[in-house]
Design a protein around this motif. Structure first.
Motif, PDB file in Angstrom:
ATOM      1  N   ILE A 140      22.647   4.845  14.012  1.00  0.00           N
ATOM      2  CA  ILE A 140      21.471   4.022  14.296  1.00  0.00           C
ATOM      3  C   ILE A 140      21.904   2.558  14.307  1.00  0.00           C
ATOM      4  O   ILE A 140      22.672   2.119  13.451  1.00  0.00           O
ATOM      5  CB  ILE A 140      20.388   4.227  13.217  1.00  0.00           C
ATOM      6  N   LEU A 141      21.406   1.797  15.276  1.00  0.00           N
ATOM      7  CA  LEU A 141      21.662   0.363  15.354  1.00  0.00           C
ATOM      8  C   LEU A 141      20.328  -0.327  15.596  1.00  0.00           C
ATOM      9  O   LEU A 141      19.680  -0.105  16.611  1.00  0.00           O
ATOM     10  CB  LEU A 141      22.646   0.048  16.487  1.00  0.00           C
ATOM     11  N   GLU A 142      19.922  -1.156  14.640  1.00  0.00           N
ATOM     12  CA  GLU A 142      18.581  -1.736  14.667  1.00  0.00           C
ATOM     13  C   GLU A 142      18.588  -3.247  14.888  1.00  0.00           C
ATOM     14  O   GLU A 142      19.588  -3.922  14.679  1.00  0.00           O
ATOM     15  CB  GLU A 142      17.854  -1.436  13.350  1.00  0.00           C
ATOM     16  N   ASP A 143      17.410  -3.720  15.324  1.00  0.00           N
ATOM     17  CA  ASP A 143      17.102  -5.155  15.312  1.00  0.00           C
ATOM     18  C   ASP A 143      17.934  -5.979  16.289  1.00  0.00           C
ATOM     19  O   ASP A 143      18.351  -7.089  15.976  1.00  0.00           O
ATOM     20  CB  ASP A 143      17.285  -5.687  13.893  1.00  0.00           C
ATOM     21  N   LEU A 144      18.156  -5.449  17.488  1.00  0.00           N
ATOM     22  CA  LEU A 144      18.961  -6.173  18.473  1.00  0.00           C
ATOM     23  C   LEU A 144      18.090  -7.096  19.316  1.00  0.00           C
ATOM     24  O   LEU A 144      18.021  -6.996  20.542  1.00  0.00           O
ATOM     25  CB  LEU A 144      19.721  -5.186  19.372  1.00  0.00           C
ATOM     26  N   HIS A 145      17.423  -8.031  18.640  1.00  0.00           N
ATOM     27  CA  HIS A 145      16.632  -9.028  19.365  1.00  0.00           C
ATOM     28  C   HIS A 145      17.512 -10.224  19.718  1.00  0.00           C
ATOM     29  O   HIS A 145      18.715 -10.254  19.418  1.00  0.00           O
ATOM     30  CB  HIS A 145      15.406  -9.442  18.543  1.00  0.00           C
TER      31      HIS A 145
END
Length: 208
Positions: free
Chosen positions: A182-187
């Motif tokens: 899982i890879l999160e928060d790519l803003h």
């Protein structure tokens, strides 16, 4: 690269078996915490688990002389998020202080660093040591300083991630169904663009 080779390489890194340049202080501590984790009688979601893990980590820091409170010039503060504080080291490098608040364990945090270094070597982390600030334990990591010179196109980020096998699950979060990552928060504050190239500077990985 063959997906099986990638899976094997990731497992070697995470389990501390890698014999290449990934064998770093980050990996040594992750291996140490993983061993402590297996020996613990508490579940990771036990509210006392991280307290005990932190005590074990501090013991490791003491034994290996890893305190570096004097490394950071606190006058060179750049920014602060929920997870970390950023300071300029020089014109090529920044220091980041992270208290692992996004992670249920310190072990998860160090796994995140190793996954970042595997997938995004151009913005890899080096663990410098640890700081104790106002009775809070922080890891001090060093990372290349990336100066954005154009806005990040989030559609381009999505295209890049999908081309590398990650599925967009919601908003700026991604999942690799084969690697179980899982890879999160790519803003656009965590992915910067310089000369048309994407730089992933603040990643939140989980090994599912």
């Amino acid at each position: 690269m063959d997906i099986k080779i990638i899976k094997d390489e990731l497992q070697d890194i995470i389990q501390g078996k890698s014999g290449n340049s990934q064998k770093t202080l980050i990996q040594a501590i992750a291996s140490y915490l993983g061993t402590s984790q297996r020996a613990s009688t508490m579940a990771e979601d036990d509210k006392h688990y991280k307290q005990e893990e932190t005590k074990s980590l501090i013991n490791y820091i003491d034994q290996n002389n890893l305190w570096v409170n004097d490394k950071v010039n606190f006058d060179l503060f750049v920014s602060e998020g929920a997870e970390q504080k950023v300071y300029i080291k020089n014109n090529k490098t920044v220091y980041k202080l992270n208290d692992s608040i996004y992670y249920s364990t310190w072990h998860e945090y160090f796994i995140n660093l190793m996954l970042n270094n595997y997938f995004f070597p151009e913005t890899s982390y080096t663990l410098v040591g640890f700081c104790n600030i106002d009775k809070t334990l922080y890891a001090l990591v060093e990372q290349a300083f990336v100066k954005a010179n154009q806005p990040t196109n989030l559609d381009q980020v999505k295209e890049f991630m999908e081309a590398n096998g990650f599925e967009n699950t919601r908003n700026h979060d991604y999942y690799h169904p084969i690697l179980k990552i899982i890879l999160e928060d790519l803003h656009d504050e965590n992915v910067l663009t310089q000369e048309g190239v994407l730089y992933f500077i603040d990643t939140v990985f989980y090994n599912k």
